[in-house]
Design a protein around this motif. Structure first.
Motif, PDB file in Angstrom:
ATOM      1  N   ASP A  34       0.825  -1.206   0.000  1.00 29.18           N
ATOM      2  CA  ASP A  34       0.000   0.000   0.000  1.00 29.18           C
ATOM      3  C   ASP A  34       0.863   1.261   0.000  1.00 29.18           C
ATOM      4  O   ASP A  34       0.565   2.223  -0.706  1.00 29.18           O
ATOM      5  CB  ASP A  34      -0.913  -0.004   1.229  1.00 29.18           C
ATOM      6  CG  ASP A  34      -1.946  -1.131   1.167  1.00 29.18           C
ATOM      7  OD1 ASP A  34      -2.263  -1.569   0.047  1.00 29.18           O
ATOM      8  OD2 ASP A  34      -2.408  -1.572   2.233  1.00 29.18           O
ATOM      9  N   GLN A  35       1.918   1.238   0.790  1.00 33.01           N
ATOM     10  CA  GLN A  35       2.830   2.392   0.808  1.00 33.01           C
ATOM     11  C   GLN A  35       3.503   2.571  -0.543  1.00 33.01           C
ATOM     12  O   GLN A  35       3.695   3.702  -1.012  1.00 33.01           O
ATOM     13  CB  GLN A  35       3.873   2.220   1.905  1.00 33.01           C
ATOM     14  CG  GLN A  35       3.325   2.310   3.312  1.00 33.01           C
ATOM     15  CD  GLN A  35       4.366   1.959   4.351  1.00 33.01           C
ATOM     16  OE1 GLN A  35       5.326   1.227   4.085  1.00 33.01           O
ATOM     17  NE2 GLN A  35       4.187   2.462   5.579  1.00 33.01           N
ATOM     18  N   ASP A  73       0.958   4.141  -2.895  1.00 31.97           N
ATOM     19  CA  ASP A  73       0.751   5.559  -2.588  1.00 31.97           C
ATOM     20  C   ASP A  73       1.915   6.401  -3.076  1.00 31.97           C
ATOM     21  O   ASP A  73       1.719   7.493  -3.627  1.00 31.97           O
ATOM     22  CB  ASP A  73       0.570   5.733  -1.074  1.00 31.97           C
ATOM     23  CG  ASP A  73      -0.733   5.142  -0.565  1.00 31.97           C
ATOM     24  OD1 ASP A  73      -1.636   4.932  -1.396  1.00 31.97           O
ATOM     25  OD2 ASP A  73      -0.831   4.871   0.645  1.00 31.97           O
ATOM     26  N   GLU A  74       3.129   5.901  -2.864  1.00 27.20           N
ATOM     27  CA  GLU A  74       4.300   6.654  -3.310  1.00 27.20           C
ATOM     28  C   GLU A  74       4.348   6.747  -4.819  1.00 27.20           C
ATOM     29  O   GLU A  74       4.647   7.807  -5.376  1.00 27.20           O
ATOM     30  CB  GLU A  74       5.572   5.994  -2.774  1.00 27.20           C
ATOM     31  CG  GLU A  74       6.836   6.757  -3.099  1.00 27.20           C
ATOM     32  CD  GLU A  74       8.065   6.119  -2.480  1.00 27.20           C
ATOM     33  OE1 GLU A  74       9.185   6.569  -2.806  1.00 27.20           O
ATOM     34  OE2 GLU A  74       7.925   5.174  -1.682  1.00 27.20           O
ATOM     35  N   GLN A 106       1.804   6.585  -6.840  1.00 22.43           N
ATOM     36  CA  GLN A 106       0.699   7.451  -7.252  1.00 22.43           C
ATOM     37  C   GLN A 106       1.057   8.926  -7.062  1.00 22.43           C
ATOM     38  O   GLN A 106       0.698   9.776  -7.881  1.00 22.43           O
ATOM     39  CB  GLN A 106      -0.548   7.094  -6.446  1.00 22.43           C
ATOM     40  CG  GLN A 106      -1.824   7.791  -6.915  1.00 22.43           C
ATOM     41  CD  GLN A 106      -3.033   7.289  -6.159  1.00 22.43           C
ATOM     42  OE1 GLN A 106      -2.920   6.513  -5.211  1.00 22.43           O
ATOM     43  NE2 GLN A 106      -4.217   7.727  -6.579  1.00 22.43           N
ATOM     44  N   ARG A 107       1.810   9.226  -6.028  1.00 26.12           N
ATOM     45  CA  ARG A 107       2.172  10.608  -5.737  1.00 26.12           C
ATOM     46  C   ARG A 107       3.263  11.134  -6.656  1.00 26.12           C
ATOM     47  O   ARG A 107       3.265  12.301  -7.060  1.00 26.12           O
ATOM     48  CB  ARG A 107       2.639  10.710  -4.281  1.00 26.12           C
ATOM     49  CG  ARG A 107       2.946  12.135  -3.828  1.00 26.12           C
ATOM     50  CD  ARG A 107       3.310  12.204  -2.364  1.00 26.12           C
ATOM     51  NE  ARG A 107       4.566  11.518  -2.070  1.00 26.12           N
ATOM     52  CZ  ARG A 107       4.657  10.333  -1.498  1.00 26.12           C
ATOM     53  NH1 ARG A 107       3.553   9.669  -1.157  1.00 26.12           N
ATOM     54  NH2 ARG A 107       5.832   9.768  -1.277  1.00 26.12           N
ATOM     55  N   GLY A 127      -2.157   9.542 -10.898  1.00 27.19           N
ATOM     56  CA  GLY A 127      -3.001   9.310  -9.742  1.00 27.19           C
ATOM     57  C   GLY A 127      -4.404   8.845 -10.098  1.00 27.19           C
ATOM     58  O   GLY A 127      -4.907   7.836  -9.577  1.00 27.19           O
ATOM     59  N   ASN A 132      -3.719  -3.998  -6.410  1.00 27.66           N
ATOM     60  CA  ASN A 132      -2.399  -3.376  -6.321  1.00 27.66           C
ATOM     61  C   ASN A 132      -1.372  -4.264  -7.029  1.00 27.66           C
ATOM     62  O   ASN A 132      -1.117  -5.395  -6.597  1.00 27.66           O
ATOM     63  CB  ASN A 132      -2.016  -3.176  -4.853  1.00 27.66           C
ATOM     64  CG  ASN A 132      -0.710  -2.400  -4.703  1.00 27.66           C
ATOM     65  OD1 ASN A 132      -0.023  -2.105  -5.661  1.00 27.66           O
ATOM     66  ND2 ASN A 132      -0.394  -2.075  -3.456  1.00 27.66           N
TER      67      ASN A 132
END
Length: 321
Positions: A115-116, A119-120, A122-123, A128, A137
């Motif tokens: 998940d991390q 998120d990274e 995507q950022r 995004g 995922n």
């Protein structure tokens, strides 16, 4: 060079001869400095040439020293990324982290779960909204490993990577240090360049001093002939010229040190801006006190060597008529 050897050694005690030996050397050293002072323009020009000649290899040595410092700091920041096999539970991954942390070759371990990682990505990727439409995922969990100091070099990091890839939970590892190897190859090339240029400039220094002493001998030819007529030894005659060469070397070495300090001060700001782009903050190092002493000793030896070669060649050719 008006002193004349008037003492008869057989009439002096041993301690007296030792004292007179040092007194004569001091007299000749001071006398040769006086000769340089009486010809300031030509002396300063010769010293400036020597200072510039010696500053070039010294500047390259400072560049190599700073490059090695930079690569060492980047070595310690090198990381190994381990991608975990799909389907491994958090408990299994935590067990792997515990085992890796116990390695003597490892300095630090950091865990990025799936998940991390998503998120990274995507950022940072800019996708995004598109990633939000994924059903699951696709990214694996990642463990980043920082090698210890002994394994921070490219070869050491590769050995550690091979060992870590043997863990059953690890799918594969990644070690991106090709850029570091290229940088180290450049540093090695600079080291060889410094050596080659230093040899050439050392030869140039010896030739410059030798030619300067030759001109001094020719200008004082009549005085040397008179000294030989009254029985002065060759060592007595040549000693002031040898000290002249040593003074040339000492002052030339100090000038080279001053030039290096000015260059370091001038380049320090530009280097700080460059390293700031790579997240590093290092100040450019100049020559240490020990390196300054080594530079002056080398310069004085080169001055003595150039003077000695010139004196031995030209003094023998001068004989009283």
């Amino acid at each position: 060079m008006s002193q004349k050897p008037q003492l008869v050694r057989s009439k002096l005690p041993f301690t007296g001869r030792i004292v007179m030996f040092f007194i004569r050397h001091i007299q000749h050293a001071m006398g040769s400095m006086g000769e340089l002072w009486r010809n300031p323009i030509s002396s300063l020009m010769t010293m400036a040439v020597l200072g510039v000649s010696l500053s070039l290899p010294a500047a390259l040595q400072v560049l190599v020293k700073n490059a090695e410092t930079i690569t060492q700091s980047w070595n310690s920041a090198a990381e190994i990324s381990l991608f975990i096999n799909e389907g491994r539970s958090e408990r299994t991954i935590q067990s792997l982290i515990t085992r890796i942390s116990a390695y003597s070759e490892v300095s630090a371990v950091n865990y990025i779960n799936r998940d991390q990682a998503l998120d990274e990505f995507q950022r940072l990727s800019g996708f995004g909204e598109a990633i939000a439409y994924l059903d699951e995922n696709p990214l694996p969990a990642v463990i980043t490993v920082t090698p210890g100091l002994k394994y921070a070099s490219p070869n050491g990091a590769r050995e550690l990577l091979k060992k870590l890839e043997l863990e059953p939970e690890v799918s594969f590892g990644r070690l991106d240090i090709e850029w570091l190897e290229r940088l180290q190859a450049v540093v090695r090339l600079l080291e060889r360049t410094v050596l080659a240029i230093a040899v050439l400039l050392v030869l140039a220094v010896v030739l410059v001093i030798g030619n300067t002493i030759r001109l001094a001998i020719m200008n004082r030819r009549t005085e040397i002939e008179v000294m030989k007529l009254v029985g002065a030894t060759e060592s007595f005659i040549q000693r002031p010229f040898l000290y002249t060469g040593i003074w040339f070397g000492v002052i030339g070495g100090i000038l080279a040190w001053l030039i290096i300090n000015v260059l370091v001060w001038y380049l320090d700001g530009a280097l700080a801006d460059l390293l700031g782009l790579y997240g590093s903050r290092l100040e450019m190092q100049s020559l240490t006190v020990v390196e300054l002493g080594q530079l002056v000793l080398l310069a004085s030896f080169l001055g003595w060597l150039g003077s000695y070669l010139s004196v031995r060649q030209h003094l023998r050719a001068i004989e009283p008529s």
